[in-house]
Design a protein around this motif. Sequence first.
Motif, short mmCIF file in Angstrom:
data_model
loop_
_atom_site.label_atom_id
_atom_site.label_comp_id
_atom_site.label_asym_id
_atom_site.label_seq_id
_atom_site.Cartn_x
_atom_site.Cartn_y
_atom_site.Cartn_z
N ASP A 2 19.67 -15.11 19.90
CA ASP A 2 20.81 -14.33 20.37
C ASP A 2 22.00 -14.62 19.47
O ASP A 2 22.28 -15.77 19.14
N ASP A 3 22.71 -13.56 19.06
CA ASP A 3 23.89 -13.73 18.22
C ASP A 3 25.14 -13.66 19.10
O ASP A 3 25.04 -13.65 20.33
N ILE A 4 26.30 -13.58 18.47
CA ILE A 4 27.56 -13.61 19.22
C ILE A 4 27.61 -12.48 20.25
O ILE A 4 28.01 -12.70 21.39
N LYS A 5 27.19 -11.30 19.88
CA LYS A 5 27.22 -10.18 20.81
C LYS A 5 26.36 -10.47 22.04
O LYS A 5 26.77 -10.22 23.17
N GLY A 6 25.17 -11.00 21.82
CA GLY A 6 24.29 -11.36 22.94
C GLY A 6 24.86 -12.50 23.77
O GLY A 6 24.73 -12.50 25.00
N MET A 8 28.04 -13.16 24.19
CA MET A 8 29.16 -12.62 24.96
C MET A 8 28.69 -11.75 26.13
O MET A 8 29.45 -11.50 27.05
N SER A 9 27.44 -11.31 26.11
CA SER A 9 26.93 -10.56 27.26
C SER A 9 26.57 -11.50 28.42
O SER A 9 26.38 -11.05 29.54
N ARG A 14 35.47 -15.66 24.79
CA ARG A 14 35.68 -14.75 23.67
C ARG A 14 36.35 -15.51 22.55
O ARG A 14 37.04 -16.50 22.78
N ASP A 21 27.83 -19.80 17.82
CA ASP A 21 27.58 -18.61 17.01
C ASP A 21 26.21 -17.99 17.26
O ASP A 21 26.03 -16.80 17.04
N ARG A 22 25.26 -18.81 17.66
CA ARG A 22 23.88 -18.32 17.75
C ARG A 22 23.10 -19.18 18.73
O ARG A 22 23.29 -20.39 18.81
N TYR A 70 25.23 -21.11 29.00
CA TYR A 70 24.36 -19.99 28.61
C TYR A 70 22.97 -20.16 29.22
O TYR A 70 22.40 -19.22 29.78
#
Length: 140
Positions: A2-6, A8-9, A14, A21-22, A70
């Motif tokens: 999972d990257d930053i976008k994942g 943040m989901s 933020r 980062d990952r 997470y």
Amino acid sequence: MDDIKGIMSVLPHRPPFLLIDRIEEVIPGEKVVAVKNVTMNEPFFVGHFPQEPVVPGVLIVEAMAQAGAYAVLKMEEYKGKTAYFGGIDKAKFRQKVVPGDTLRLEVEIIKLKKIAGIGKGTAYVNGKKVCEAEITFMIG
């Protein structure tokens, strides 16, 4: 994985306060391995310390807490929730973390009840342990 976008989901954090980062590996509710690439562009380096930039130890612990959160928030019953700090115990810092380092954050969830738990976090740079702590959290 999972990257930053994942990330943040799952997490409410933020930039500039998202400190991972990952995600490289996760077993929801059990363990997580995350990565933070430390760059000179980190906002805290402006004041910590201008002549010798060092990642504040408390932010390494925060990065471990975010990684642990997470792992817990990936569990179906906690989706959409927030994990809050409840305490830090047995924190030890073994070496400086500086720009150019890659932090490998490993967190094992060692206790999880309905609304609280404990994670054991360890941070590494180049395979060397730089920090460890037990992190108590509440879920709300």
